[in-house]
Design a protein around this motif. Sequence first.
Motif, PDB file in Angstrom:
ATOM      1  N   ARG A 171      59.231  35.438  -9.956  1.00 20.65           N
ATOM      2  CA  ARG A 171      59.172  36.864 -10.367  1.00 20.65           C
ATOM      3  C   ARG A 171      59.428  37.162 -11.825  1.00 20.65           C
ATOM      4  O   ARG A 171      59.991  36.165 -12.306  1.00 20.65           O
ATOM      5  CB  ARG A 171      60.177  37.592  -9.533  1.00 20.65           C
ATOM      6  N   PHE A 172      58.800  38.133 -12.321  1.00 16.51           N
ATOM      7  CA  PHE A 172      59.131  38.696 -13.690  1.00 16.51           C
ATOM      8  C   PHE A 172      60.726  38.885 -13.615  1.00 16.51           C
ATOM      9  O   PHE A 172      61.075  39.404 -12.236  1.00 16.51           O
ATOM     10  CB  PHE A 172      58.578  40.062 -13.978  1.00 16.51           C
ATOM     11  N   SER A 190      62.322  41.336 -15.608  1.00 19.12           N
ATOM     12  CA  SER A 190      62.536  42.748 -15.590  1.00 19.12           C
ATOM     13  C   SER A 190      61.445  43.372 -14.725  1.00 19.12           C
ATOM     14  O   SER A 190      60.131  43.028 -14.836  1.00 19.12           O
ATOM     15  CB  SER A 190      62.429  43.165 -17.064  1.00 19.12           C
ATOM     16  N   GLY A 191      61.646  44.458 -14.077  1.00 25.88           N
ATOM     17  CA  GLY A 191      60.551  45.349 -13.290  1.00 25.88           C
ATOM     18  C   GLY A 191      59.890  46.168 -14.558  1.00 25.88           C
ATOM     19  O   GLY A 191      58.797  46.400 -13.887  1.00 25.88           O
ATOM     20  N   GLU A 192      60.173  46.161 -15.460  1.00 24.55           N
ATOM     21  CA  GLU A 192      59.225  46.761 -16.584  1.00 24.55           C
ATOM     22  C   GLU A 192      58.146  45.947 -17.077  1.00 24.55           C
ATOM     23  O   GLU A 192      57.413  46.388 -17.803  1.00 24.55           O
ATOM     24  CB  GLU A 192      60.166  47.180 -17.609  1.00 24.55           C
ATOM     25  N   THR A 193      58.410  44.603 -17.057  1.00 27.44           N
ATOM     26  CA  THR A 193      57.127  43.840 -17.546  1.00 27.44           C
ATOM     27  C   THR A 193      55.864  43.911 -16.538  1.00 27.44           C
ATOM     28  O   THR A 193      56.129  43.860 -15.445  1.00 27.44           O
ATOM     29  CB  THR A 193      57.634  42.160 -17.332  1.00 27.44           C
ATOM     30  N   ARG A 194      54.872  43.837 -17.226  1.00 25.89           N
ATOM     31  CA  ARG A 194      53.529  44.031 -16.662  1.00 25.89           C
ATOM     32  C   ARG A 194      52.755  42.894 -17.100  1.00 25.89           C
ATOM     33  O   ARG A 194      52.550  42.506 -18.183  1.00 25.89           O
ATOM     34  CB  ARG A 194      52.740  45.290 -16.962  1.00 25.89           C
ATOM     35  N   THR A 212      62.293  31.503 -17.921  1.00 27.74           N
ATOM     36  CA  THR A 212      61.792  31.765 -19.361  1.00 27.74           C
ATOM     37  C   THR A 212      62.185  33.001 -19.626  1.00 27.74           C
ATOM     38  O   THR A 212      62.964  33.494 -19.117  1.00 27.74           O
ATOM     39  CB  THR A 212      60.403  31.437 -19.113  1.00 27.74           C
ATOM     40  N   ASP A 213      61.685  33.417 -20.693  1.00 29.49           N
ATOM     41  CA  ASP A 213      62.113  34.627 -21.437  1.00 29.49           C
ATOM     42  C   ASP A 213      61.607  35.884 -20.613  1.00 29.49           C
ATOM     43  O   ASP A 213      62.398  36.985 -20.524  1.00 29.49           O
ATOM     44  CB  ASP A 213      61.512  34.897 -22.925  1.00 29.49           C
ATOM     45  N   LEU A 214      60.583  35.865 -19.957  1.00 35.19           N
ATOM     46  CA  LEU A 214      59.986  36.978 -18.884  1.00 35.19           C
ATOM     47  C   LEU A 214      59.981  36.697 -17.539  1.00 35.19           C
ATOM     48  O   LEU A 214      60.053  37.536 -16.764  1.00 35.19           O
ATOM     49  CB  LEU A 214      58.538  37.160 -19.481  1.00 35.19           C
ATOM     50  N   LEU A 215      60.156  35.360 -17.250  1.00 39.03           N
ATOM     51  CA  LEU A 215      59.699  34.959 -15.870  1.00 39.03           C
ATOM     52  C   LEU A 215      60.706  34.013 -15.205  1.00 39.03           C
ATOM     53  O   LEU A 215      61.271  33.052 -15.827  1.00 39.03           O
ATOM     54  CB  LEU A 215      58.445  34.070 -15.831  1.00 39.03           C
ATOM     55  N   ARG A 216      61.217  34.141 -13.846  1.00 36.83           N
ATOM     56  CA  ARG A 216      61.945  33.237 -13.285  1.00 36.83           C
ATOM     57  C   ARG A 216      60.989  32.466 -12.257  1.00 36.83           C
ATOM     58  O   ARG A 216      60.360  33.016 -11.471  1.00 36.83           O
ATOM     59  CB  ARG A 216      62.903  33.904 -12.325  1.00 36.83           C
ATOM     60  N   VAL A 217      60.818  31.030 -12.602  1.00 31.15           N
ATOM     61  CA  VAL A 217      59.910  30.285 -11.948  1.00 31.15           C
ATOM     62  C   VAL A 217      60.428  29.479 -10.811  1.00 31.15           C
ATOM     63  O   VAL A 217      61.488  28.747 -11.252  1.00 31.15           O
ATOM     64  CB  VAL A 217      59.034  29.267 -12.732  1.00 31.15           C
ATOM     65  N   ARG A 259      56.717  21.038  -7.952  1.00 38.80           N
ATOM     66  CA  ARG A 259      55.734  21.998  -7.325  1.00 38.80           C
ATOM     67  C   ARG A 259      56.009  23.385  -7.820  1.00 38.80           C
ATOM     68  O   ARG A 259      56.762  24.034  -6.734  1.00 38.80           O
ATOM     69  CB  ARG A 259      55.580  21.798  -5.871  1.00 38.80           C
ATOM     70  N   PRO A 260      55.736  24.199  -8.887  1.00 39.65           N
ATOM     71  CA  PRO A 260      55.999  25.345  -9.197  1.00 39.65           C
ATOM     72  C   PRO A 260      55.002  26.311  -8.502  1.00 39.65           C
ATOM     73  O   PRO A 260      54.049  26.185  -8.196  1.00 39.65           O
ATOM     74  CB  PRO A 260      55.782  25.541 -10.712  1.00 39.65           C
ATOM     75  N   TYR A 261      55.717  27.521  -7.807  1.00 39.14           N
ATOM     76  CA  TYR A 261      54.915  28.640  -7.384  1.00 39.14           C
ATOM     77  C   TYR A 261      54.446  29.442  -8.723  1.00 39.14           C
ATOM     78  O   TYR A 261      55.100  29.815  -9.468  1.00 39.14           O
ATOM     79  CB  TYR A 261      55.912  29.632  -6.767  1.00 39.14           C
ATOM     80  N   VAL A 262      52.941  29.623  -8.613  1.00 34.33           N
ATOM     81  CA  VAL A 262      52.546  30.174  -9.743  1.00 34.33           C
ATOM     82  C   VAL A 262      52.856  31.844  -9.614  1.00 34.33           C
ATOM     83  O   VAL A 262      53.252  32.048  -8.519  1.00 34.33           O
ATOM     84  CB  VAL A 262      50.904  29.932  -9.885  1.00 34.33           C
ATOM     85  N   ARG A 263      52.820  32.524 -10.645  1.00 35.67           N
ATOM     86  CA  ARG A 263      53.091  33.811 -10.711  1.00 35.67           C
ATOM     87  C   ARG A 263      52.353  34.737  -9.704  1.00 35.67           C
ATOM     88  O   ARG A 263      51.170  34.388  -9.421  1.00 35.67           O
ATOM     89  CB  ARG A 263      52.832  34.685 -12.122  1.00 35.67           C
TER      90      ARG A 263
END
Length: 71
Positions: A64-65, A67-71, A7-12, A54-58
């Motif tokens: 994972r996000f 970017s390491g800067e995403t919170r 997604t824009d922020l997350l690799r699911v 079956r997605p792994y939830v965040r």
Amino acid sequence: MKKTIDTDLLRVAYLEDGPSGGWPVILIHGYPYDVHAFDADAQILANVGARVLRPYVRGYGPTRFLSGETR
């Protein structure tokens, strides 16, 4: 089969079972479980023609996000 989608922020990360053209079923886990809580259920559904996602939830497994800067 383990796969990922970005997604824009997350690799699911997710597991996919059954035929790609099967009727879709999404199984979402909650704390403290992960996608493997549905191993038996996914196999039963796949055997009758379902495409089981079956997605792994965040915070679980390899999701994972981007970017390491995403919170």
